[in-house]
Each structure stands twice: as structure tokens, then as C-alpha cells.
Scaffold this motif. Structure first.
Motif, PDB file in Angstrom:
ATOM      1  N   UNK A 166     -16.664   3.602 -16.910  1.00  0.00           N
ATOM      2  CA  UNK A 166     -16.162   2.278 -17.298  1.00  0.00           C
ATOM      3  C   UNK A 166     -15.841   1.393 -16.095  1.00  0.00           C
ATOM      4  N   UNK A 167     -16.049   1.891 -14.883  1.00  0.00           N
ATOM      5  CA  UNK A 167     -15.770   1.107 -13.685  1.00  0.00           C
ATOM      6  C   UNK A 167     -14.361   1.268 -13.162  1.00  0.00           C
ATOM      7  N   UNK A 168     -13.554   2.134 -13.768  1.00  0.00           N
ATOM      8  CA  UNK A 168     -12.189   2.364 -13.309  1.00  0.00           C
ATOM      9  C   UNK A 168     -12.140   3.397 -12.197  1.00  0.00           C
ATOM     10  N   UNK A 169     -11.142   3.284 -11.373  1.00  0.00           N
ATOM     11  CA  UNK A 169     -10.978   4.244 -10.285  1.00  0.00           C
ATOM     12  C   UNK A 169     -10.442   5.565 -10.816  1.00  0.00           C
ATOM     13  N   UNK A 170     -10.969   6.635 -10.293  1.00  0.00           N
ATOM     14  CA  UNK A 170     -10.456   7.963 -10.600  1.00  0.00           C
ATOM     15  C   UNK A 170     -10.148   8.665  -9.280  1.00  0.00           C
ATOM     16  N   UNK A 171      -9.172   9.523  -9.298  1.00  0.00           N
ATOM     17  CA  UNK A 171      -8.806  10.285  -8.110  1.00  0.00           C
ATOM     18  C   UNK A 171      -8.611  11.740  -8.507  1.00  0.00           C
ATOM     19  N   UNK A 172      -8.950  12.609  -7.614  1.00  0.00           N
ATOM     20  CA  UNK A 172      -8.791  14.030  -7.890  1.00  0.00           C
ATOM     21  C   UNK A 172      -8.862  14.832  -6.612  1.00  0.00           C
ATOM     22  N   UNK A 173      -8.874  16.134  -6.765  1.00  0.00           N
ATOM     23  CA  UNK A 173      -8.934  17.054  -5.642  1.00  0.00           C
ATOM     24  C   UNK A 173     -10.377  17.154  -5.166  1.00  0.00           C
ATOM     25  N   UNK A 174     -10.614  16.959  -3.892  1.00  0.00           N
ATOM     26  CA  UNK A 174     -11.965  17.004  -3.332  1.00  0.00           C
ATOM     27  C   UNK A 174     -12.598  18.383  -3.510  1.00  0.00           C
TER      28      UNK A 174
END
Length: 113
Positions: free
Chosen positions: A74-82
């Protein structure tokens, strides 16, 4: 001995160090790096301070690099563990351990003071 008694005993044996601050102009009341260095004990090992600073910087950079930031459908930023995206990088977490260095250098600094 209670923590209060310990800190009181330490305060009684440690002479105060006068650190000059600026009294006029821009940055009034701030302490310059040169003034802090002049206020340190003359036998202080600056290399140890440098190693501690490098170790702290490496920890901060390592944690920053462990983040995976991306964009979802959807174009939103996501963040997580590399490591979820690149599990093979787990070996790097073992090769670049700097926390032991930080504690060894800190212990050495404490023993020398």
C-alpha cells in the motif's frame, strides 16, 4: 555499607574539579572540549577513552544496521529485524561483538583510576 554511605564516602575522598565555563557571548554557560580535557586528571589515558567511544559508536551503528525498513504493497513504511529478511547475516552478529571490548576497556579504565 549502604549506597548513600558509599557515595558520601566517595564524595569525601574525591576532590572537586573546577571546570571553566564561558561567561559571555554565544554558548554562555557551556563547557568547551578543551576545558573538559584540562579538568581531567593528568595521568588519564586518552586512548582508553577513545576505544570506549569507538565501541559505543559501533554498538549504536550495529543496532541501527539491524533494522530493515521497507515499503509495503500500500506504499506504507514497514520496519522489522534485518535478520528476518537476510538470516545469513546472523554470522555477522557473532563476528562483530564489541560489547566485550566495551566492558574490558571500561574495566581497565576503572582499574587505572
Amino acid at each position: 555499607m549502604s549506597p548513600t554511605a558509599t557515595s558520601t564516602a566517595l564524595a569525601a575522598t574525591t576532590p572537586p574539579v573546577a571546570i571553566p565555563t564561558t561567561t559571555s557571548g554565544p554558548g554562555t554557560g557551556t563547557v568547551s572540549v578543551a576545558a573538559l580535557a584540562a579538568g581531567a586528571k593528568p595521568d588519564r589515558n586518552r586512548a582508553i577513552d577513545f576505544y570506549r567511544a569507538i565501541a559505543m559508536l559501533a554498538v549504536a551503528i550495529g543496532h541501527w544496521m539491524a533494522m530493515h525498513v521497507g515499503v509495503d504493497a500500500d506504499g506504507g513504511l514497514i520496519a522489522g529485524n534485518a535478520l528476518e529478511v537476510a538470516p545469513g547475516m546472523g554470522v555477522m552478529t557473532w563476528l562483530f561483538q564489541v560489547m566485550p571490548l566495551f566492558f574490558v576497556v571500561g574495566g581497565f579504565s576503572s582499574a587505572m583510576s
